[in-house]
Write an enzyme that holds these catalytic residues in place. Structure first.
Site, short mmCIF file in Angstrom:
data_model
loop_
_atom_site.label_atom_id
_atom_site.label_comp_id
_atom_site.label_asym_id
_atom_site.label_seq_id
_atom_site.Cartn_x
_atom_site.Cartn_y
_atom_site.Cartn_z
CE1 TYR A 159 -3.92 2.24 0.68
CE2 TYR A 159 -2.56 3.19 2.41
CZ TYR A 159 -3.69 3.24 1.61
OH TYR A 159 -4.57 4.28 1.73
CE LYS A 163 -3.54 5.26 -1.41
NZ LYS A 163 -4.55 5.89 -2.27
N1 LIG Z 1 -9.55 6.35 5.28
C1 LIG Z 1 -8.30 6.66 5.54
O1 LIG Z 1 -7.86 6.67 6.68
C2 LIG Z 1 -7.37 7.03 4.42
C3 LIG Z 1 -6.12 7.53 4.75
C4 LIG Z 1 -5.24 7.91 3.75
C5 LIG Z 1 -5.64 7.77 2.42
N2 LIG Z 1 -6.87 7.26 2.13
C6 LIG Z 1 -7.22 7.17 0.72
O2 LIG Z 1 -8.45 7.82 0.49
C7 LIG Z 1 -9.14 7.17 -0.60
C8 LIG Z 1 -10.55 6.81 -0.18
O3 LIG Z 1 -10.49 5.92 0.93
P1 LIG Z 1 -11.76 5.60 1.83
O4 LIG Z 1 -11.25 5.38 3.19
O5 LIG Z 1 -12.83 6.60 1.57
O6 LIG Z 1 -12.18 4.18 1.23
P2 LIG Z 1 -13.60 3.48 1.00
O7 LIG Z 1 -13.35 2.02 1.01
O8 LIG Z 1 -14.64 4.04 1.91
O9 LIG Z 1 -13.94 3.92 -0.49
C9 LIG Z 1 -13.20 3.43 -1.57
C10 LIG Z 1 -14.14 3.31 -2.76
O10 LIG Z 1 -13.37 2.86 -3.88
C11 LIG Z 1 -14.13 1.89 -4.58
N3 LIG Z 1 -13.25 1.03 -5.34
C12 LIG Z 1 -12.46 0.01 -4.88
N4 LIG Z 1 -11.82 -0.57 -5.92
C13 LIG Z 1 -12.19 0.10 -7.05
C14 LIG Z 1 -11.86 -0.03 -8.42
N5 LIG Z 1 -11.03 -0.98 -8.87
N6 LIG Z 1 -12.44 0.84 -9.31
C15 LIG Z 1 -13.29 1.79 -8.87
N7 LIG Z 1 -13.66 1.94 -7.58
C16 LIG Z 1 -13.11 1.11 -6.68
C17 LIG Z 1 -14.89 1.15 -3.50
O11 LIG Z 1 -16.03 0.48 -4.02
C18 LIG Z 1 -15.25 2.29 -2.54
O12 LIG Z 1 -16.51 2.86 -2.86
C19 LIG Z 1 -8.26 5.99 -1.00
O13 LIG Z 1 -7.43 6.37 -2.06
C20 LIG Z 1 -7.44 5.74 0.25
O14 LIG Z 1 -6.23 5.09 -0.04
C21 LIG Z 1 -7.74 6.90 3.10
#
Ligand SMILES: NC(=O)c1ccc[n+]([C@@H]2O[C@H](COP(=O)([O-])OP(=O)(O)OC[C@H]3O[C@@H](n4cnc5c(N)ncnc54)[C@H](O)[C@@H]3O)[C@@H](O)[C@H]2O)c1
Length: 256
Positions: A159, A163
């Site tokens: 991961y 990133k």
């Molecule tokens: N939540 C955190 O703490 C956090 C921290 C740092 C970065 N992020 C980043 O923020 C972004 C959103 O994360 P989140 O926590 O809202 O996640 P989440 O799981 O709530 O949402 C992710 C969405 O992406 C969709 N998805 C997964 N694979 C896919 C694909 N192949 N094609 C299209 N859609 C797809 C899923 O169906 C889901 O709706 C991500 O890039 C994650 O890496 C999150």
């Protein structure tokens, strides 16, 4: 929408818009006057986000797209042209979260899927959006990276590698396409209380106690709205002199 809306007239595509950070960004963009394609691998949740936008008085369409599938990506951009006449803002937010494991135990398939969705996905989306954006005079591309683009974490090398690659993908696009009027930046959240995060820890309370408070000097997990605010800034002309940069919104996670 009012004349003071910060994204008035803009046409935005948000991937992974069916949940968490992506849904909140899609809603925030629409509140600021953008027309939005809510895109997700899960059509039902993509449509649900679009419905929420329309109910709130905005303009949105929900569509299915697996960002790792080149044909689906081409179709998503073609849909932007047929639905809205072009694309001004692309948010590469969709991500796949692999199970944690020390490097020597990471299944090869997990490594490949992690890079396919989390790096090749944003590459493909950008690759096909840029010519359409350029034709319209330019735009803003935002990759949602992570504090894990800057610091490693135990069991998350796949991961973190993905990133980290997004930061360089943004810099490359920034150089190659500044002349087309296109800016490209990353937005790096720290721990945010999204459904994926809460699922990992079982409950919101556990997530706050085990991850939010100890790891973030501000003493808590971030809120999705705090990330959406950064995305609105990067999408809008307020950030017009910003490209190839990372906007870190991590509660101080990487300050130590
Ligand atoms: N939540 C955190 O703490 C956090 C921290 C740092 C970065 N992020 C980043 O923020 C972004 C959103 O994360 P989140 O926590 O809202 O996640 P989440 O799981 O709530 O949402 C992710 C969405 O992406 C969709 N998805 C997964 N694979 C896919 C694909 N192949 N094609 C299209 N859609 C797809 C899923 O169906 C889901 O709706 C991500 O890039 C994650 O890496 C999150």
């Amino acid at each position: 929408m009012t004349g003071t809306a910060r994204l008035a007239g803009k046409r935005a595509l948000v991937t992974g818009a069916g949940s968490g950070i992506g849904r909140t960004i899609a809603l925030a963009f629409a509140r600021e006057g953008a027309r939005v394609q809510s895109s997700d691998i899960d059509l039902d949740t993509a449509r649900e986000s679009a419905r929420m936008i329309v109910e709130a008085g905005g303009d949105a369409v929900g569509r299915r797209c697996d960002v790792g599938d080149p044909d689906a990506v081409r179709q998503a951009i073609a849909d932007m042209e047929s639905d809205f006449g072009g694309i001004d803002v692309l948010v590469n937010n969709a991500a796949w979260f692999p199970a944690r494991a020390p490097l020597a135990e990471i299944p090869e398939g997990d490594w490949e899927k992690c890079l396919a969705v989390n790096v090749t996905g944003p590459f493909l989306m950008s690759r096909h959006a840029i010519p359409v954006m350029a034709k319209g005079g330019g735009g803003s591309i935002i990759h949602i990276a992570s504090q894990m683009a800057k610091v490693a974490n135990y069991g998350q090398t796949h991961y973190c590698t993905a990133k980290g690659a997004l930061l360089m993908l943004a810099k490359g696009i920034a150089l190659d396409h500044a002349g087309d009027g296109i800016r490209c930046n990353t937005l790096s959240p720290g721990g945010i209380a999204t459904p994926s995060m809460i699922e990992l820890y079982g409950t919101r309370e556990n997530a706050e106690r085990q991850w939010g408070a100890p790891m973030h000097p501000l003493g808590r997990l971030g809120r999705v709205e705090e990330i959406a605010a950064g995305a609105v800034f990067l999408a809008s002309d307020e950030s017009s002199f910003m490209t190839g940069a990372d906007l870190l919104i991590d509660g101080g996670y990487t300050a130590r």
